[in-house]
Structures are given as C-alpha cells and as structure tokens.
Design a protein around this motif. Structure first.
Motif, short mmCIF file in Angstrom:
data_model
loop_
_atom_site.label_atom_id
_atom_site.label_comp_id
_atom_site.label_asym_id
_atom_site.label_seq_id
_atom_site.Cartn_x
_atom_site.Cartn_y
_atom_site.Cartn_z
N CYS A 131 0.81 -1.21 0.00
CA CYS A 131 0.00 0.00 0.00
C CYS A 131 0.85 1.27 0.00
O CYS A 131 0.56 2.22 -0.74
CB CYS A 131 -0.96 0.00 1.18
SG CYS A 131 -0.19 -0.40 2.77
N ASN A 316 -5.36 3.81 2.11
CA ASN A 316 -4.61 2.57 1.92
C ASN A 316 -5.48 1.37 1.65
O ASN A 316 -5.02 0.37 1.08
CB ASN A 316 -3.75 2.30 3.16
CG ASN A 316 -4.55 2.25 4.43
OD1 ASN A 316 -5.11 3.25 4.86
ND2 ASN A 316 -4.62 1.08 5.06
N GLY A 320 -4.52 1.90 -2.10
CA GLY A 320 -3.43 1.07 -1.59
C GLY A 320 -3.70 -0.42 -1.63
O GLY A 320 -2.81 -1.22 -1.34
N ALA A 321 -4.91 -0.82 -2.01
CA ALA A 321 -5.24 -2.25 -2.02
C ALA A 321 -6.39 -2.55 -2.99
O ALA A 321 -6.18 -2.97 -4.12
CB ALA A 321 -5.59 -2.72 -0.61
#
Length: 338
Positions: A131, A316, A320-321
C-alpha cells in the motif's frame, strides 16, 4: 461480456473493500463468489447497495470456470491457493506480499507500469504492490519521466488499518482505555499505539531496516526503475484509515516547484491540493474513502541540487489495495489480455 470473479478473503478489510469498489465501478461481472475460511462459511457480505453474497469455503472451492480471482487472504494462504486458481485457468490478482518479488510475476500499478501486465501468463498471477509503495510510485512516476529521479528518501505515517481489523480494534480499545483509566493491552502492536507512534512495521531485518521498509525499496525498483536509490522509514500512527508520506527526491534534471506541480497535474490518479495557507493540504482523515493519491506541500529542497519535497496521502484500503486490484482487472480487460 461478463466475467466470473472470485474474491478470496472476502470477510477481511480489503476483501470487503474490493466488493464495494467493484460494485461502485460497475465491474463487468456475470457472477461474483465470496470466499473465506471455513469459519466464515455462510456469512453474508454486501455487494453493492442491494445485493449480498454468502461466503463459501476457500478450501473446497473449485476454481474451474473462474475468470478472475481477486485475492487478499494473507501470504501463507495465498501461497497455497493462488497457484491452484491459476492452474484452473483464472488470472489471479494477489494482494499479499508473497509473489511480489517473483521475477515471473508482474508487480503493477496501472497508472505507472500497465505494460508489465503482458507477462501475466507466465504464472497466471499478478501481484498488487504494498500500500505504501502504490501511492508513492503513483506520485513519483510523472516526476521520473520528466526529471529523472536518482534518489528517494521517504518517511511514512501509516494507519492501523494496514494491519487489519485487529489492529483497528486495538487502537479503538486502547484509546477508550486511556479515557476511562483502564489498563492498556498490547496484542497486535509491540508498543502502545493510542496517542503514540511506532517506528516498526513488519519484522526487523539483518541490516536494521524493517520488512515494510525493504518492500518500499525493492518494489519501487521493480515497478519504476531499478536504478533509483530508495531510503525508507516506516512508522505506524494512531489513524484508522489513510497513509501519509513525506517524500524527498533528487533528480538528474532541474526541477522547480512549478514544474513539479504541472507534472503532478498531468498524471493519472494524482490530485494536487497545494495552497500555502491554513488547510491548504490534504490529511489522511480527508482522503479516507477517496480514490486519488493526493499531493500537497510541494517545495524545492535547497540542501541538494535538483531536490524536491512533497507530502502524499491516500486511502490505503482503496488505492493502496482494493482499488488498485480492481483497476488491474479492468486494465487486463481493456488490453484484451484475458
């Protein structure tokens, strides 16, 4: 055309966010299957505003006929089941760290290196980067193209959601305990996280760095340019969602605040909010639930030649994911690589 999609680790923070993101973006799925461990079988997971999915057992699921697997169950589980899904003919987009540095597995941020997707058939697996790496390379990409980045020094301020639901629960529980004068219980973190910062994410390595810091170094080199030198210090902070990074770069060519700002503004997925006044920047609290990588506090570093400092924040759990994972799947479809 619709695709059969399996979401592995559907009951976790990232798995739930993947399903939410797919629904929001209208991902072309004809069937979506939620997979988790046996203890979660039958648990209902929201998919969109009016749909729910009942979790099935990952251990007994037959991946035959599945087109795309979006996987975030943890490294050990992914190591076992991602190759099985790939062997059954699916393309696996894996959120864990297990496959990231495999030379035969593409490590992809679609706004940065989508061309790497061409190699997904070698193992049938595409890795989603860490992330903290994702948001950094998204911001670095336009600068590297124009000015040639030689060196990066980054300090991160990473939210507890990066450590999963248990980490979020621990921050909440410790914060409450402080207010009511209860004992502080440490389970997920090595030190108290409430009203504190911890310069320790993942395990320590022989050179004194942590594995989270190592990930940022090697992943940036694999995604962006192996010649870039990277130094990272990764810190966990008492924020629920949203990672922040203070980034310093040295470039081969002259770079100014104005030229950097223009490069950022032209980049896909990057939003500039940079006013030299109160509230003229973005914080993690404000980026939660947003898709963009936000850049603020852009200024020249007068201590080195061709240096620049900037502040970078992103959700995140999304970019980030989950979002990056879904974007990879969308890019495969766009490039007709399935």
């Amino acid at each position: 055309m619709g695709y059969k999609v399996a979401v592995v680790g559907a009951t976790g923070n990232v798995g739930r966010e993947i399903l939410k993101t797919m629904a929001e973006r209208g991902f072309p799925a004809k069937e979506v299957v939620a997979l988790a461990s046996s203890r979660s079988v039958g648990v209902e997971i929201s998919y969109g505003e009016d749909k729910t999915l009942k979790c099935q057992d990952l251990a007994t699921f037959d991946f035959t006929g599945t087109d795309i697997v979006l996987s975030s169950p943890g490294g050990k589980i992914s190591a076992e089941f991602s190759p099985k899904a790939a062997a059954a003919g699916a393309v696996v987009i894996d959120n864990t760290s297990h496959f990231r540095m495999d030379p035969e597995v593409p490590l992809v941020v679609p706004e940065v290196n989508p061309e790497a997707l061409e190699g997904w058939r070698k193992k049938g697996i595409i890795a989603n980067p860490n992330c903290s790496t994702i948001q950094m390379v998204a911001a670095l990409k336009p600068l590297h193209e124009k000015f040639g980045i030689k060196r990066v020094v980054v300090s991160t301020y990473q939210s507890v959601s990066g450590g999963g639901k248990e980490a979020m629960d621990e921050l909440f529980t410790q914060t409450r305990a402080i207010y009511v004068n209860d004992p502080i219980v440490k389970e997920k973190f090595t030190k108290q996280i409430a009203f504190n910062v911890i310069p320790h994410i993942d395990v320590f390595m022989d050179d004194g760095s942590t594995k989270e810091e190592w990930k940022m170094v090697v992943e940036t080199k694999k995604i962006l340019d192996p010649k870039i030198k990277v130094s990272a210090t990764c810190v966990r902070v008492p924020v629920f969602v949203g990672h922040a990074e203070s980034i310093n770069i040295e470039c081969e060519k002259e770079i100014t605040t104005e030229s950097a700002r223009e490069a950022f503004k032209e980049a896909d997925g990057v939003t500039v909010v940079d006013f030299r006044q109160d509230e003229g920047y973005v914080t993690p609290e404000e980026c939660a639930g947003e898709d963009a990588v936000y850049v603020s506090r852009i200024r020249e570093d007068i201590s080195v030649e061709n240096g620049l400092n900037f502040w970078c924040v992103s959700d995140n759990l999304r970019k980030g994911a989950a979002l990056n994972t879904v974007q990879i799947a969308e890019e495969l479809i766009k490039r007709d690589l399935l």
